[in-house]
Scaffold this motif. Structure first.
Motif, PDB file in Angstrom:
ATOM      1  N   ALA A  21       0.830  -1.207   0.000  1.00 39.93           N
ATOM      2  CA  ALA A  21       0.000   0.000   0.000  1.00 39.93           C
ATOM      3  C   ALA A  21       0.860   1.250   0.000  1.00 39.93           C
ATOM      4  N   LEU A  27      -2.629   2.660  -8.698  1.00 41.96           N
ATOM      5  CA  LEU A  27      -3.696   2.836  -7.717  1.00 41.96           C
ATOM      6  C   LEU A  27      -4.386   1.515  -7.425  1.00 41.96           C
ATOM      7  N   ARG A  30      -2.931  -0.307  -4.652  1.00 43.22           N
ATOM      8  CA  ARG A  30      -3.311   0.185  -3.323  1.00 43.22           C
ATOM      9  C   ARG A  30      -4.699  -0.299  -2.937  1.00 43.22           C
ATOM     10  N   VAL A  31      -5.622  -0.353  -3.906  1.00 44.93           N
ATOM     11  CA  VAL A  31      -6.958  -0.876  -3.606  1.00 44.93           C
ATOM     12  C   VAL A  31      -6.851  -2.324  -3.168  1.00 44.93           C
ATOM     13  N   PHE A  98      -9.083   7.766 -13.071  1.00 45.10           N
ATOM     14  CA  PHE A  98      -7.811   8.017 -12.394  1.00 45.10           C
ATOM     15  C   PHE A  98      -6.669   7.668 -13.317  1.00 45.10           C
ATOM     16  N   GLU A  99      -5.611   8.394 -13.216  1.00 38.28           N
ATOM     17  CA  GLU A  99      -4.441   8.017 -13.983  1.00 38.28           C
ATOM     18  C   GLU A  99      -3.923   6.704 -13.436  1.00 38.28           C
ATOM     19  N   ASP A 102       0.747   6.690 -10.456  1.00 41.70           N
ATOM     20  CA  ASP A 102       0.968   7.961  -9.786  1.00 41.70           C
ATOM     21  C   ASP A 102       2.446   8.076  -9.454  1.00 41.70           C
TER      22      ASP A 102
END
Lengths: 104, 198
Positions: A21, A27, A30-31, A98-99, A102
């Motif tokens: 995370a 992203l 992280r989800v 979302f890109e 990141d």
């Protein structure tokens, strides 16, 4: 003893999910990390009940699992549709908002 | 065996608290709002597990439902209305802020020396009213959980009032925002003058 070893293993797994995370990089990583962290919390709560000899909290662990599932679905719906008031069977025509990657 | 069990509990608590602190540090350092939202969900899951380890199951459940469930979704919704990334702040360190933080932190740590030991039966929290509740709840109210007995029976009117306040606040929020704002906060345009709203 067995429950102690299992608890230690779950704690190590929680730390590994935490590393994912923190590091990302996408992203979705992280989800996924947050979701699997929730699963590990469920198992940890169940194990702590058995460690203390009072497995009364198992129903709470099961409810946590339900909550975790619902919030993961909600987050992914936000990814796709920017809103919650869309039925899940609608084919996703929108591009993800979302890109992908990141730089943080 | 008992000593091992107690040590094990302390080790679990230590591991959970270490993870809490590291999550908090990364949240403070990160500038990417989505990362912060996901990490705050992880943070509340961790604190829920910590509350269960402290036997405060009701608090843990509230934390998991509100913190990890609803507020993550609410913060995602708020994030959609704004930019994805926090603006960089000045990197200069202000010595006054560090001084204040250090002073307050050391005062708080100094204050913990006066706290009663963990699990002390003679501490103020465990003696006067708490002791009365523990003595009488099993006899007077046939609820096995003392916390539930206190909340729902001894302080029943208080709880009813709290529920009324929260219900009223929720109604007010719905009236202010309008139920339509669930649609991802899309802007609602007013009709130009002279045109009757359909």
């Amino acid at each position: 003893m067995m429950f102690g070893v299992a608890t230690a293993a779950i704690l190590v797994g929680m730390m590994l999910a935490l590393v994912r995370a923190f590091a990302g990089p996408t992203l979705y990583d992280r989800v996924l990390a947050a979701s699997s962290f929730g699963t590990k919390t469920v198992i940890l709560i169940g194990l702590m009940g058995y460690l203390n000899g009072r497995p009364d909290f198992l129903d709470i662990a099961v409810l946590y699992a339900l909550l975790n599932f619902a919030s993961t679905i909600a987050i992914l719906k936000f990814f796709r549709h920017r809103t919650l008031s869309v039925s899940l069977d609608r084919p996703g025509t929108d591009a993800p908002i979302f890109e992908e990657r990141d730089t943080a | 065996m008992d000593a091992l069990l107690a040590n094990g509990e302390i080790l679990i608590d230590l591991a959970l608290l270490t993870m809490l602190v590291s999550v908090a540090f990364v949240m403070v350092r990160s500038r990417h709002l989505f990362v912060i939202v996901m990490l705050s969900g992880i943070y509340s899951l961790l604190s829920a597990a910590f509350f269960v380890s402290l036997d405060a199951v009701d608090v843990a459940f509230t934390e998991a439902a509100v913190g990890a469930g609803v507020s993550t979704v609410l913060m995602l919704g708020a994030m959609l209305l704004t930019v994805r990334r926090e603006k960089p702040t000045r990197t200069g360190r202000t010595p006054v802020a560090i001084l204040v933080v250090t002073l307050v932190g050391s005062a708080l740590i100094y204050a913990t020396f006066d706290m009663p030991p963990y699990g002390d039966g003679a501490s103020p929290a465990n003696s006067y009213m708490g002791e009365v509740y523990i003595d009488r709840a099993a006899k007077e109210i046939a609820v096995p959980n003392v916390v539930t007995a206190v909340l729902a029976s001894y302080r029943g009117f208080d709880t009813l009032g709290e529920t009324m306040v929260i219900f009223t606040a929720g109604l007010g929020v719905i009236l202010l925002l309008g139920a339509g704002s669930v649609r991802g906060g899309k802007a609602v345009k007013d009709k130009p003058d002279g045109e009757t709203p359909s």
